[in-house]
Design a protein around this motif. Sequence first.
Motif, PDB file in Angstrom:
ATOM      1  N   GLU A 126      -8.248  -4.401  19.147  1.00  0.00           N
ATOM      2  CA  GLU A 126      -9.065  -3.416  18.437  1.00  0.00           C
ATOM      3  C   GLU A 126      -8.294  -2.125  18.198  1.00  0.00           C
ATOM      4  O   GLU A 126      -8.437  -1.494  17.147  1.00  0.00           O
ATOM      5  CB  GLU A 126     -10.346  -3.140  19.218  1.00  0.00           C
ATOM      6  N   LEU A 127      -7.464  -1.731  19.166  1.00  0.00           N
ATOM      7  CA  LEU A 127      -6.648  -0.522  18.990  1.00  0.00           C
ATOM      8  C   LEU A 127      -5.651  -0.713  17.845  1.00  0.00           C
ATOM      9  O   LEU A 127      -5.454   0.192  17.020  1.00  0.00           O
ATOM     10  CB  LEU A 127      -5.914  -0.189  20.289  1.00  0.00           C
ATOM     11  N   PHE A 128      -5.016  -1.882  17.797  1.00  0.00           N
ATOM     12  CA  PHE A 128      -4.087  -2.179  16.699  1.00  0.00           C
ATOM     13  C   PHE A 128      -4.832  -2.222  15.365  1.00  0.00           C
ATOM     14  O   PHE A 128      -4.314  -1.765  14.333  1.00  0.00           O
ATOM     15  CB  PHE A 128      -3.370  -3.506  16.944  1.00  0.00           C
ATOM     16  N   PHE A 129      -6.037  -2.781  15.373  1.00  0.00           N
ATOM     17  CA  PHE A 129      -6.830  -2.851  14.148  1.00  0.00           C
ATOM     18  C   PHE A 129      -7.183  -1.447  13.654  1.00  0.00           C
ATOM     19  O   PHE A 129      -7.067  -1.147  12.453  1.00  0.00           O
ATOM     20  CB  PHE A 129      -8.107  -3.652  14.403  1.00  0.00           C
ATOM     21  N   ILE A 130      -7.583  -0.568  14.573  1.00  0.00           N
ATOM     22  CA  ILE A 130      -7.917   0.805  14.207  1.00  0.00           C
ATOM     23  C   ILE A 130      -6.684   1.538  13.693  1.00  0.00           C
ATOM     24  O   ILE A 130      -6.748   2.292  12.716  1.00  0.00           O
ATOM     25  CB  ILE A 130      -8.533   1.548  15.413  1.00  0.00           C
ATOM     26  N   LEU A 131      -5.535   1.289  14.345  1.00  0.00           N
ATOM     27  CA  LEU A 131      -4.287   1.915  13.906  1.00  0.00           C
ATOM     28  C   LEU A 131      -3.928   1.493  12.484  1.00  0.00           C
ATOM     29  O   LEU A 131      -3.610   2.335  11.629  1.00  0.00           O
ATOM     30  CB  LEU A 131      -3.157   1.536  14.871  1.00  0.00           C
ATOM     31  N   ILE A 174       0.835  -1.203   0.000  1.00  0.00           N
ATOM     32  CA  ILE A 174       0.000   0.000   0.000  1.00  0.00           C
ATOM     33  C   ILE A 174       0.871   1.254   0.000  1.00  0.00           C
ATOM     34  O   ILE A 174       0.680   2.169  -0.812  1.00  0.00           O
ATOM     35  CB  ILE A 174      -0.936   0.002   1.224  1.00  0.00           C
ATOM     36  N   CYS A 175       1.855   1.291   0.915  1.00  0.00           N
ATOM     37  CA  CYS A 175       2.716   2.469   1.039  1.00  0.00           C
ATOM     38  C   CYS A 175       3.521   2.726  -0.232  1.00  0.00           C
ATOM     39  O   CYS A 175       3.655   3.872  -0.681  1.00  0.00           O
ATOM     40  CB  CYS A 175       3.663   2.298   2.225  1.00  0.00           C
ATOM     41  N   THR A 176       4.067   1.660  -0.826  1.00  0.00           N
ATOM     42  CA  THR A 176       4.916   1.816  -2.006  1.00  0.00           C
ATOM     43  C   THR A 176       4.106   2.253  -3.225  1.00  0.00           C
ATOM     44  O   THR A 176       4.572   3.078  -4.022  1.00  0.00           O
ATOM     45  CB  THR A 176       5.649   0.501  -2.312  1.00  0.00           C
ATOM     46  N   THR A 177       2.906   1.710  -3.377  1.00  0.00           N
ATOM     47  CA  THR A 177       2.034   2.155  -4.470  1.00  0.00           C
ATOM     48  C   THR A 177       1.663   3.621  -4.302  1.00  0.00           C
ATOM     49  O   THR A 177       1.625   4.383  -5.277  1.00  0.00           O
ATOM     50  CB  THR A 177       0.755   1.301  -4.523  1.00  0.00           C
ATOM     51  N   GLN A 191      -4.040   3.802   9.105  1.00  0.00           N
ATOM     52  CA  GLN A 191      -2.832   3.926   8.291  1.00  0.00           C
ATOM     53  C   GLN A 191      -3.133   3.612   6.825  1.00  0.00           C
ATOM     54  O   GLN A 191      -2.740   4.365   5.918  1.00  0.00           O
ATOM     55  CB  GLN A 191      -1.764   2.979   8.828  1.00  0.00           C
ATOM     56  N   ASN A 192      -3.852   2.511   6.598  1.00  0.00           N
ATOM     57  CA  ASN A 192      -4.169   2.112   5.229  1.00  0.00           C
ATOM     58  C   ASN A 192      -5.106   3.108   4.556  1.00  0.00           C
ATOM     59  O   ASN A 192      -4.938   3.433   3.371  1.00  0.00           O
ATOM     60  CB  ASN A 192      -4.797   0.721   5.223  1.00  0.00           C
ATOM     61  N   VAL A 193      -6.110   3.576   5.304  1.00  0.00           N
ATOM     62  CA  VAL A 193      -7.051   4.550   4.749  1.00  0.00           C
ATOM     63  C   VAL A 193      -6.329   5.845   4.385  1.00  0.00           C
ATOM     64  O   VAL A 193      -6.614   6.471   3.353  1.00  0.00           O
ATOM     65  CB  VAL A 193      -8.196   4.826   5.748  1.00  0.00           C
ATOM     66  N   PHE A 194      -5.360   6.248   5.213  1.00  0.00           N
ATOM     67  CA  PHE A 194      -4.583   7.456   4.925  1.00  0.00           C
ATOM     68  C   PHE A 194      -3.840   7.328   3.596  1.00  0.00           C
ATOM     69  O   PHE A 194      -3.908   8.220   2.736  1.00  0.00           O
ATOM     70  CB  PHE A 194      -3.593   7.720   6.064  1.00  0.00           C
ATOM     71  N   PHE A 195      -3.134   6.213   3.414  1.00  0.00           N
ATOM     72  CA  PHE A 195      -2.359   6.026   2.189  1.00  0.00           C
ATOM     73  C   PHE A 195      -3.270   5.860   0.968  1.00  0.00           C
ATOM     74  O   PHE A 195      -2.955   6.366  -0.116  1.00  0.00           O
ATOM     75  CB  PHE A 195      -1.424   4.825   2.325  1.00  0.00           C
ATOM     76  N   GLY A 229      -6.191   7.214   0.692  1.00  0.00           N
ATOM     77  CA  GLY A 229      -6.692   8.561   0.447  1.00  0.00           C
ATOM     78  C   GLY A 229      -5.698   9.411  -0.331  1.00  0.00           C
ATOM     79  O   GLY A 229      -6.083  10.155  -1.245  1.00  0.00           O
ATOM     80  N   ILE A 230      -4.396   9.302   0.029  1.00  0.00           N
ATOM     81  CA  ILE A 230      -3.358  10.021  -0.714  1.00  0.00           C
ATOM     82  C   ILE A 230      -3.317   9.546  -2.163  1.00  0.00           C
ATOM     83  O   ILE A 230      -3.153  10.339  -3.102  1.00  0.00           O
ATOM     84  CB  ILE A 230      -1.985   9.822  -0.049  1.00  0.00           C
ATOM     85  N   MET A 231      -3.478   8.249  -2.370  1.00  0.00           N
ATOM     86  CA  MET A 231      -3.523   7.702  -3.737  1.00  0.00           C
ATOM     87  C   MET A 231      -4.660   8.328  -4.537  1.00  0.00           C
ATOM     88  O   MET A 231      -4.479   8.715  -5.708  1.00  0.00           O
ATOM     89  CB  MET A 231      -3.724   6.190  -3.698  1.00  0.00           C
ATOM     90  N   LEU A 232      -5.841   8.392  -3.927  1.00  0.00           N
ATOM     91  CA  LEU A 232      -7.006   8.929  -4.626  1.00  0.00           C
ATOM     92  C   LEU A 232      -6.814  10.406  -4.951  1.00  0.00           C
ATOM     93  O   LEU A 232      -7.170  10.859  -6.053  1.00  0.00           O
ATOM     94  CB  LEU A 232      -8.261   8.730  -3.774  1.00  0.00           C
ATOM     95  N   LEU A 233      -6.245  11.172  -4.013  1.00  0.00           N
ATOM     96  CA  LEU A 233      -5.997  12.598  -4.256  1.00  0.00           C
ATOM     97  C   LEU A 233      -4.974  12.801  -5.372  1.00  0.00           C
ATOM     98  O   LEU A 233      -5.177  13.635  -6.267  1.00  0.00           O
ATOM     99  CB  LEU A 233      -5.509  13.272  -2.972  1.00  0.00           C
TER     100      LEU A 233
END
Length: 303
Positions: free
Chosen positions: A173-178, A92-95, A182-186, A188-192
Amino acid sequence: MSSLKHIYFFQAGIGVLANVFLLLFYTSTIYRDHRPKPTDMVTCHLVFVHIVMLFTILDILSANMFMSLNFPNDFKCKALLYMSRVMRGLSICTTCLLSIIQVITISPSTFCLSRFKHKLTNYVSHALFCFWSLNLSSNSNMIIYSVGHSNMTNLLNVSKYCSLSSVNSIIMELFFILTLSQNVFFVGIMLLSSAYMVILLSSHQKRSEYLHSINISPRISPAKRATHTVLLLVTFFVIMYCLDIIISSFSTMLWKYDPVVLDVQRLVGSIYATVSPLVLISSDKRIISILQNVIDMTSISKS
């Protein structure tokens, strides 16, 4: 073995071969060039991540390879689940990084990030180091909560041989949210970045139509071709990621080992690692030229 597993092994085999070919190509290209392109460095990292990802997802590794090395079952599960999650995050991060670099590359000098254009190669290594650090730490819960099958209760089966413990569910659950944030952020950057590239391509298309109207034949520049490739990769990745999230949520709701659901999830989760190298191969003129020369030499030798 189910038909889905046959499809997955066939898909993974193609993906591994295509990614290994690209890894060899980009490694040799980076080695030959004194100043390699930032996109070549990022793509080389992406195909390496996908090779490891495809191998770690394969059932044959968890069932036979680690068993032949006499590793404890818990170690097998921790190693495979942790590595698969880390590789997925790095994909995800590299893409995302590839899309950002392409935005900077094709942007006009007035763009706010254009000052980084001549130093992209230096920033790529720093970004990749940060991505590795981020994913190694954010997925560390896999080391703690993944276990081999046992008589324990409250286990979420994630494969035929491995489970996740539901003890300390709040921390999980905290790790899952983290991880999800993180994935949603990256993504989102891809979409922008994709939206920005579409706007730039649209304005370039209008200019090309104007040149065509005054009998000047416009040519497709390498930057424009590369932009189309990145847009295709990002679009396909986002679609597969959304499908993977839906299937993962369904699998979590079941809270049990369902071979069909997990096979579908494994197939969807790895298809980007298989399709992306094929897209990169078909869109890179350097690779097409090499393949064409090989075909020509083969036909000459046969004749």
